[in-house]
Design an enzyme around this catalytic site. Structure first.
Site, PDB file in Angstrom:
ATOM      1  N   HIS A 238      -2.740   7.001   3.480  1.00 44.35           N
ATOM      2  CA  HIS A 238      -3.684   5.599   3.064  1.00 44.35           C
ATOM      3  C   HIS A 238      -5.042   5.328   3.427  1.00 44.35           C
ATOM      4  CE1 HIS A 238      -4.134   1.473   1.215  1.00 44.35           C
ATOM      5  NE2 HIS A 238      -3.505   1.006   2.474  1.00 44.35           N
TER       6      HIS A 238
ATOM      7  N   CYS B 135       0.946  -0.861   0.140  1.00 48.19           N
ATOM      8  CA  CYS B 135       0.446  -0.126  -0.187  1.00 48.19           C
ATOM      9  C   CYS B 135       1.159   1.366   0.140  1.00 48.19           C
ATOM     10  CB  CYS B 135      -1.054  -0.456   1.188  1.00 48.19           C
ATOM     11  SG  CYS B 135      -1.824  -1.285   1.375  1.00 48.19           S
TER      12      CYS B 135
ATOM     13  N   ASN C  49     -10.592   0.396  -0.112  1.00 45.11           N
ATOM     14  CA  ASN C  49      -8.858   0.121   0.319  1.00 45.11           C
ATOM     15  C   ASN C  49      -8.316   0.072  -1.056  1.00 45.11           C
ATOM     16  OD1 ASN C  49      -5.725  -0.222   0.545  1.00 45.11           O
ATOM     17  ND2 ASN C  49      -6.267  -1.095   2.869  1.00 45.11           N
TER      18      ASN C  49
HETATM   19  N1  ACO Z   1     -18.542  -8.965   9.716  1.00 38.46           N
HETATM   20  C1  ACO Z   1     -18.581  -9.577  10.528  1.00 38.46           C
HETATM   21  N2  ACO Z   1     -18.058  -9.634  11.779  1.00 38.46           N
HETATM   22  C2  ACO Z   1     -16.141  -9.495  11.179  1.00 38.46           C
HETATM   23  C3  ACO Z   1     -16.199  -9.836   9.628  1.00 38.46           C
HETATM   24  C4  ACO Z   1     -17.192  -9.316   9.240  1.00 38.46           C
HETATM   25  N3  ACO Z   1     -16.445  -8.409   7.860  1.00 38.46           N
HETATM   26  N4  ACO Z   1     -15.086  -9.466  10.063  1.00 38.46           N
HETATM   27  C5  ACO Z   1     -14.390 -10.440  11.398  1.00 38.46           C
HETATM   28  N5  ACO Z   1     -16.071 -10.027  11.741  1.00 38.46           N
HETATM   29  C6  ACO Z   1     -15.559 -11.111  13.508  1.00 38.46           C
HETATM   30  C7  ACO Z   1     -14.409 -11.289  13.145  1.00 38.46           C
HETATM   31  O1  ACO Z   1     -14.694 -12.765  13.276  1.00 38.46           O
HETATM   32  C8  ACO Z   1     -14.715 -11.379  15.311  1.00 38.46           C
HETATM   33  O2  ACO Z   1     -15.714 -11.816  16.306  1.00 38.46           O
HETATM   34  P1  ACO Z   1     -15.717 -13.852  16.603  1.00 38.46           P
HETATM   35  O3  ACO Z   1     -15.210 -12.297  17.628  1.00 38.46           O
HETATM   36  O4  ACO Z   1     -16.818 -13.854  16.777  1.00 38.46           O
HETATM   37  O5  ACO Z   1     -14.348 -13.655  16.858  1.00 38.46           O
HETATM   38  C9  ACO Z   1     -15.715 -10.262  15.715  1.00 38.46           C
HETATM   39  O6  ACO Z   1     -16.130  -9.421  14.055  1.00 38.46           O
HETATM   40  C10 ACO Z   1     -13.846  -9.088  15.519  1.00 38.46           C
HETATM   41  O7  ACO Z   1     -13.656  -9.498  14.525  1.00 38.46           O
HETATM   42  P2  ACO Z   1     -11.988  -8.533  15.315  1.00 38.46           P
HETATM   43  O8  ACO Z   1     -11.001  -8.763  14.237  1.00 38.46           O
HETATM   44  O9  ACO Z   1     -10.743  -8.309  15.868  1.00 38.46           O
HETATM   45  O10 ACO Z   1     -12.588  -7.438  15.137  1.00 38.46           O
HETATM   46  P3  ACO Z   1     -11.535  -6.354  14.744  1.00 38.46           P
HETATM   47  O11 ACO Z   1     -12.900  -5.500  15.641  1.00 38.46           O
HETATM   48  O12 ACO Z   1     -10.325  -5.434  14.817  1.00 38.46           O
HETATM   49  O13 ACO Z   1     -11.844  -5.409  13.330  1.00 38.46           O
HETATM   50  C11 ACO Z   1     -10.721  -4.927  11.601  1.00 38.46           C
HETATM   51  C12 ACO Z   1     -11.322  -5.620  12.322  1.00 38.46           C
HETATM   52  C13 ACO Z   1     -11.554  -3.343  10.644  1.00 38.46           C
HETATM   53  C14 ACO Z   1      -9.556  -5.144  10.144  1.00 38.46           C
HETATM   54  C15 ACO Z   1      -9.521  -3.812  12.036  1.00 38.46           C
HETATM   55  O14 ACO Z   1      -8.933  -4.616  12.716  1.00 38.46           O
HETATM   56  C16 ACO Z   1      -8.960  -2.658  11.599  1.00 38.46           C
HETATM   57  O15 ACO Z   1      -9.616  -1.706  11.233  1.00 38.46           O
HETATM   58  N6  ACO Z   1      -7.561  -2.722  11.815  1.00 38.46           N
HETATM   59  C17 ACO Z   1      -6.715  -2.004  10.747  1.00 38.46           C
HETATM   60  C18 ACO Z   1      -6.159  -3.051   8.876  1.00 38.46           C
HETATM   61  C19 ACO Z   1      -6.681  -2.740   7.636  1.00 38.46           C
HETATM   62  O16 ACO Z   1      -7.818  -1.816   8.155  1.00 38.46           O
HETATM   63  N7  ACO Z   1      -5.938  -2.610   7.388  1.00 38.46           N
HETATM   64  C20 ACO Z   1      -6.651  -2.858   6.137  1.00 38.46           C
HETATM   65  C21 ACO Z   1      -6.332  -3.346   5.233  1.00 38.46           C
HETATM   66  S1  ACO Z   1      -4.263  -3.395   5.480  1.00 38.46           S
HETATM   67  C22 ACO Z   1      -3.709  -2.133   4.883  1.00 38.46           C
HETATM   68  O17 ACO Z   1      -3.680  -1.365   3.884  1.00 38.46           O
HETATM   69  C23 ACO Z   1      -2.474  -1.905   5.002  1.00 38.46           C
END
Ligand code: ACO
Length: 323
Positions: free
Chosen positions: A250, A112, A280
């Site tokens: 980004h 990215c 993204n």
């Molecule tokens: N829909 C519904 N539920 C979901 C989804 C979805 N699409 N995805 C995950 N869940 C569930 C998981 O299974 C988990 O369920 P569980 O508790 O029963 O196991 C629950 O939601 C929580 O999952 P987490 O991974 O803890 O969710 P979190 O609140 O951390 O959000 C996210 C995930 C949005 C990816 C977050 O970690 C984040 O913002 N990370 C930053 C990374 C990012 O944005 N990456 C993008 C690409 S990387 C880049 O561009 C450099």
């Protein structure tokens, strides 16, 4: 020695709009979950155009926007992790598509952060007097490397391309750039390439190129590196946040940008976001954002804009742009 300025921006996204509700028919997710966790509402998905096609169309818009002719371009760099061919490079395909017959063309990969890396290379060549007019592009069709059964990743990404023209100039249009990488945490964001496969190995070819990610680790890395990059630019250029008109990060996640914006109290509106529209798009996000801002009439001569990219590797890159 010459300075460098950004003389044009362009972008292109495929026509097909996929909403969060559309995704909820494919995986167990909801508009509520995706919107509240990421800020993403929809994304564009390629159904007929591949990475080089998107790159070529973004390039044509950037050329038009800068009034530079394709034959004047002497350097083309495409940043991508989703090439549609290993040979030729995406940059060579773009060169042919736009008729930039006097350019040298090559691709780079920095996930990215790719567009920031490409900018940094082009800026260095121009400052050194080797090239005068460069086209840099971030282009991705991430939908090819997503596991459409994995709700953790497939809801986050979209397809698109963003382009910039950089030119030798008397004005110091990009006074500061920094790029960096730290592979000690490379496993938090990966997409595999081709596995070993030949008559002399016992390794079995692995067809899975899916993006895999530890979201929480990426979140921590992102908020730290964005804040550090902004503060480094302010310190090194002897500026304060008041001097900055826009900060274009980004576009991975609304919550990452919102978290950082809280550290710069009272300046929340300077953090431009369009990830609700496009999701993204990896190396393309910053170029698409700048082109959208330009189309909206937000960018004006004399403004100071900070760009910050971050991504797999882990990698990062930042720039101060005098528009
Ligand atoms: N829909 C519904 N539920 C979901 C989804 C979805 N699409 N995805 C995950 N869940 C569930 C998981 O299974 C988990 O369920 P569980 O508790 O029963 O196991 C629950 O939601 C929580 O999952 P987490 O991974 O803890 O969710 P979190 O609140 O951390 O959000 C996210 C995930 C949005 C990816 C977050 O970690 C984040 O913002 N990370 C930053 C990374 C990012 O944005 N990456 C993008 C690409 S990387 C880049 O561009 C450099």
């Amino acid at each position: 020695m010459s300075f460098v300025r950004v003389s044009g921006v362009g972008s292109y996204v495929p026509n097909k709009v996929v909403t969060n509700d559309d995704l909820s028919k494919i995986v167990d997710t909801s508009d509520e979950w995706i919107s509240s966790r990421t800020g993403i509402k929809k994304r564009r998905i390629a159904t007929s155009e591949n990475t080089s096609d998107l790159a070529g169309k973004a390039a044509l818009k950037a050329l038009k926007n800068s009034a530079v002719k394709a034959e004047e371009i002497d350097l083309i760099i495409v940043a991508t992790t989703t090439s549609d061919s290993f040979i030729p490079s995406m940059a060579c395909k773009v060169q042919r598509e736009i008729g930039a017959k006097n350019a040298v063309s090559f691709d780079i990969a920095a996930a990215c952060s790719g567009l920031m890396y490409a900018m940094s290379i082009a800026r260095t060549y121009i400052i050194a007097g080797i090239y005068k007019k460069a086209l840099v592009i971030g282009s991705e069709v991430l939908s090819k490397v997503l596991n459409w059964e994995d709700r953790n990743t497939c809801v986050l990404f979209g397809d698109g391309a963003g382009a910039m023209i950089l030119e030798a100039s008397d004005l110091d249009g990009i006074p500061f750039m920094d790029i960096g990488s730290d592979p000690t945490k490379y496993e938090v964001l990966t997409s595999n390439g081709l596995a070993l496969s030949n008559p002399f190995t016992e390794c079995k070819a692995d067809a899975a190129h899916y993006v895999e990610m530890n979201g929480k680790e990426v979140f921590k890395f992102a908020v730290n590196i964005i804040e550090k990059s902004i503060n480094d630019i302010l310190e090194k250029e002897n500026l304060t946040i008041e001097d900055i008109d826009y900060i274009v990060c980004h576009q991975a996640n609304y919550r990452i940008i919102d978290y950082v914006a809280k550290s710069f109290k009272g300046h929340r509106e300077k953090f431009y976001m369009n990830l609700d529209e496009y999701g993204n798009t990896s190396s393309a996000t910053i170029g698409i954002a700048l082109d959208n801002m330009n189309d909206l009439g937000l960018l004006k001569k004399g403004q100071k804009i900070i760009l910050v990219g971050f991504g797999g590797g882990l990698t990062w890159g930042s720039a101060l742009v005098n528009w």
